[in-house]
Design a protein around this motif. Structure first.
Motif, mmCIF file in Angstrom:
data_model
loop_
_atom_site.group_PDB
_atom_site.id
_atom_site.type_symbol
_atom_site.label_atom_id
_atom_site.label_comp_id
_atom_site.label_asym_id
_atom_site.label_seq_id
_atom_site.Cartn_x
_atom_site.Cartn_y
_atom_site.Cartn_z
ATOM 1 N N LEU A 223 -49.320 -2.034 6.228
ATOM 2 C CA LEU A 223 -48.651 -1.202 7.231
ATOM 3 C C LEU A 223 -49.207 0.223 7.211
ATOM 4 C CD1 LEU A 223 -45.004 -2.467 6.720
ATOM 5 C CD2 LEU A 223 -46.316 -2.699 8.832
ATOM 6 N N GLN A 224 -49.466 0.725 6.026
ATOM 7 C CA GLN A 224 -50.014 2.082 5.927
ATOM 8 C C GLN A 224 -51.372 2.165 6.608
ATOM 9 O OE1 GLN A 224 -50.105 3.612 1.936
ATOM 10 N NE2 GLN A 224 -50.778 5.637 2.561
ATOM 11 N N LYS A 225 -52.213 1.148 6.442
ATOM 12 C CA LYS A 225 -53.520 1.137 7.097
ATOM 13 C C LYS A 225 -53.390 1.083 8.611
ATOM 14 C CE LYS A 225 -56.086 -1.068 3.318
ATOM 15 N NZ LYS A 225 -56.783 -2.303 2.867
ATOM 16 N N CYS A 226 -52.304 0.485 9.102
ATOM 17 C CA CYS A 226 -52.078 0.384 10.556
ATOM 18 C C CYS A 226 -51.391 1.616 11.140
ATOM 19 C CB CYS A 226 -51.237 -0.855 10.865
ATOM 20 S SG CYS A 226 -52.069 -2.406 10.562
ATOM 21 N N GLY A 227 -51.111 2.612 10.301
ATOM 22 C CA GLY A 227 -50.454 3.823 10.786
ATOM 23 C C GLY A 227 -48.951 3.755 10.794
ATOM 24 N N LEU A 228 -48.376 2.707 10.194
ATOM 25 C CA LEU A 228 -46.916 2.575 10.135
ATOM 26 C C LEU A 228 -46.446 2.984 8.747
ATOM 27 C CD1 LEU A 228 -46.566 -0.867 11.974
ATOM 28 C CD2 LEU A 228 -46.195 1.406 12.923
ATOM 29 N N GLY A 229 -46.595 4.264 8.428
ATOM 30 C CA GLY A 229 -46.319 4.739 7.077
ATOM 31 C C GLY A 229 -44.878 5.076 6.802
ATOM 32 N N ILE A 230 -44.309 5.968 7.646
ATOM 33 C CA ILE A 230 -42.969 6.514 7.395
ATOM 34 C C ILE A 230 -42.206 6.572 8.713
ATOM 35 C CG2 ILE A 230 -41.697 8.551 6.604
ATOM 36 C CD1 ILE A 230 -44.204 9.323 4.982
ATOM 37 N N ARG A 231 -40.904 6.295 8.662
ATOM 38 C CA ARG A 231 -40.027 6.543 9.819
ATOM 39 C C ARG A 231 -39.119 7.710 9.454
ATOM 40 N NH1 ARG A 231 -36.827 1.542 12.014
ATOM 41 N NH2 ARG A 231 -36.252 1.335 9.824
ATOM 42 N N SER A 232 -39.403 8.892 9.988
ATOM 43 C CA SER A 232 -38.595 10.063 9.649
ATOM 44 C C SER A 232 -37.210 9.949 10.268
ATOM 45 C CB SER A 232 -39.277 11.342 10.142
ATOM 46 O OG SER A 232 -39.403 11.339 11.546
ATOM 47 N N GLY A 233 -36.221 10.435 9.526
ATOM 48 C CA GLY A 233 -34.848 10.444 10.024
ATOM 49 C C GLY A 233 -34.108 9.141 9.840
ATOM 50 N N VAL A 234 -34.733 8.123 9.218
ATOM 51 C CA VAL A 234 -34.101 6.813 9.039
ATOM 52 C C VAL A 234 -33.941 6.535 7.551
ATOM 53 C CG1 VAL A 234 -34.298 4.332 9.415
ATOM 54 C CG2 VAL A 234 -35.066 5.921 11.182
ATOM 55 N N ALA A 235 -32.704 6.315 7.129
ATOM 56 C CA ALA A 235 -32.447 5.949 5.731
ATOM 57 C C ALA A 235 -32.574 4.438 5.586
ATOM 58 C CB ALA A 235 -31.050 6.405 5.325
ATOM 59 N N PHE A 236 -33.311 3.997 4.571
ATOM 60 C CA PHE A 236 -33.553 2.566 4.369
ATOM 61 C C PHE A 236 -32.695 2.040 3.233
ATOM 62 C CE2 PHE A 236 -36.064 -0.858 2.278
ATOM 63 C CZ PHE A 236 -35.940 -1.804 3.289
#
Length: 549
Positions: free
Chosen positions: A420-433
């Motif tokens: 996912l990091q290689k695809c640019g899906l690293g972090i979703r800001s403002g969302v608690a997991f």
């Protein structure tokens, strides 16, 4: 173009459009979904422009936008907190404005609307019509004021306030009305600012509107486009720079007064509601209408509702959403949403029915997010062979020797985090997991879920540290990762230096300086002091200057 329907707009902006000669109707919506064609029919109003400003108190979605033949613009105010659904919502409009310049390219990647930067604006209290003048700094009763909520969920803000209270006579306020807040600012000389995610926030404009000297985090070039650094505002990178600025300003009302007056004049010149209305009018005139079909509209509304529900909105009707998704044409995004709904409800049979064509290879997908979803949902349902199948299917185009073989759930989570990091899906800001019950949506979710299952794995800490390095607002999290790594490798001066630097970035001055001393001692022992000094000179120039004075 002069007939405007304004939805949930700031009153000063409504008045600015009227002043510009526009025929204005406005609606302060409370409904979660507002039936816009019905509203317009009731008003007997045919607008040239529909302009919706994000309402921070409650999420308001406009229904029926695709039925209206006019320009539609959405102003995303809290993009940094709501990007996970604003990208879908923006695609319903012809143009989307964002207060955060760094999110312009991010929105452009996920929606077909034109995307423009539109910063927030100054407060209506600066309007000369109210008859009040800026109070000279020699006559203001508060040296420093911070207005903001301080909670356990905002660790950096707690440390920020603790530092200010320990060093200065801080006036701390919360729960004020807008009028009360502006009156406090009118009687305050200096406003130290703090931003949760490295955003340009309301506090900057509110305090500048009252002629305060604002000292704010340096978030990059967009700040310099709004205010001139050194003449209208001051900026800092860490607590040492903040202290240096405040120490020089707190006993010098002429210095703070000159800064505050310059900021106030800049707000009047460039950041008033009138200037924002003029900019919006120019953008509207250049905006082309887009055709969004009924099917596309329903698809986007479903994804919006799913995203809101998965991130904690209690108002989502999951059964209704499930039926609506099932009526849509298949796509990777639709199928991923369905698989996640099946999994959260532990519906194994419909989950298996949906993925069967992929298992027998009559259907394939190269989409990372879809394959990750199918794989990790299967793992959550204890379908290990299925979970591995989607990992191998995603990597099927690579050479066999380069494909890692998942050993267990933790390993699989780390592998998907890397992908996912290689695809640019690293972090979703403002969302608690939720590491226990949640299904990952990005790399950081995968790593956090893996770390929860194996808190002793140092490699996961390193991956998280690398992912969050350089992300403004992520310093408290990085501090946790780095502190853990330093316990396992206390002689690595680089880790100790990073711990010290991050402590200073989150306003822990004593802890930061102590850790930097430890890092220097470790660097001396290993014969690498020159490399330590090079790093400190680059990242903490003021500390380096003090170190060598």
């Amino acid at each position: 173009m002069h007939k405007f329907l304004l939805i949930n707009c700031n009153p000063s902006l409504v008045e600015a459009f009227k002043h510009a000669g526009c025929v204005v109707e406005y609606n302060y919506a409370q409904e979660q979904v507002l039936d816009l064609p019905a509203v317009l029919e009731g008003m007997q109003f045919v607008p040239d422009l529909i302009f919706q400003q994000e309402f921070l108190g409650k999420r308001i979605l406009l229904g029926g936008l695709n039925e209206l033949d006019c320009i539609k613009i959405f102003w995303s105010v809290d993009t940094h907190m709501n990007m996970h659904w604003h990208g879908y919502y923006a695609d319903l409009f012809d143009c989307v404005l964002t207060t955060q310049k760094k999110f312009v390219p991010k929105l452009q990647k996920v929606c077909g609307a034109a995307v423009k930067w539109m910063p927030w604006m100054g407060s209506p209290s600066i309007d000369a019509a109210d008859g009040r003048r800026i109070i000279p700094h020699t006559g203001r009763k508060n040296d420093l004021t911070f207005v903001g909520r301080v909670t356990s969920q905002r660790r950096s803000r707690i440390w920020f306030v603790d530092f200010l209270k320990s060093q200065y006579d801080l006036n701390l306020a919360d729960g004020l009305s807008t009028a009360q807040m502006m009156e406090v600012y009118r009687n305050t000389r200096i406003v130290p600012n703090e931003a949760l995610f490295g955003e340009v926030n309301f506090r900057l404009f509110e305090a500048a509107s009252c002629g305060c000297a604002v000292v704010t985090p340096d978030i990059g070039e967009e700040l310099g486009e709004l205010f001139e650094v050194g003449r209208e505002i001051e900026v800092y990178h860490d607590v040492l720079e903040l202290k240096d600025i405040l120490d020089r300003m707190v006993n010098d009302p002429s210095r703070s007064g000159a800064l505050g007056l310059a900021a106030y004049e800049r707000v009047l010149k460039d950041h008033s509601a009138q200037s924002r209305a003029e900019s919006i009018l120019r953008i509207a005139a250049d905006t082309c209408k887009r055709k969004v079909t009924e099917q596309r509209t329903e698809f986007l509304l479903c994804l919006i509702e799913f995203s809101l529900g998965e991130t904690g909105d209690p108002g989502v009707d999951w059964e209704s959403l499930l039926n609506r998704l099932l009526r849509l044409e298949r796509s990777d995004q639709r199928d991923a949403a369905l698989l996640r709904i099946f999994t959260r409800s532990e519906l194994t049979d419909p989950f298996m029915a949906m993925i069967r064509p992929f298992l027998d290879k009559s259907m394939v997908s190269s989409d990372c997010y879809f394959n990750m979803t199918a794989s990790l949902c299967a793992a959550k349902l204890k379908l290990w062979d299925v979970a591995k199948h989607f990992w191998y299917a995603y990597r099927s185009g690579d050479s066999p020797e380069s494909i890692a073989r998942p050993e267990n759930e933790v390993h699989l989570l780390v592998l998907w985090g890397d992908a996912l990091q290689k695809c640019g899906l690293g972090i979703r800001s403002g969302v608690a997991f939720d590491e226990i019950r949640g299904i990952p949506s990005c790399a950081s979710d995968c790593y956090f879920a893996a770390l929860y299952r194996d808190p002793s794995d140092k490699e996961i800490y390193r991956r998280l540290d690398g992912l969050f390095r350089g992300v403004m607002g992520a310093e408290p999290s990085r501090l946790g990762f780095l502190s853990h790594l330093s316990l396992h490798d206390p002689d690595d001066w680089r880790i100790s230096a990073e711990v010290g630097i991050n402590n200073l970035k989150v306003f822990r001055i004593h802890e930061g300086l102590t850790e930097l001393d430890n890092a220097r001692a470790a660097a001396v022992r290993s014969g690498q002091e020159r490399f330590y000094k090079r790093k400190i000179k680059m990242e903490l120039p003021l500390y380096f200057k003090l170190l060598n004075s």
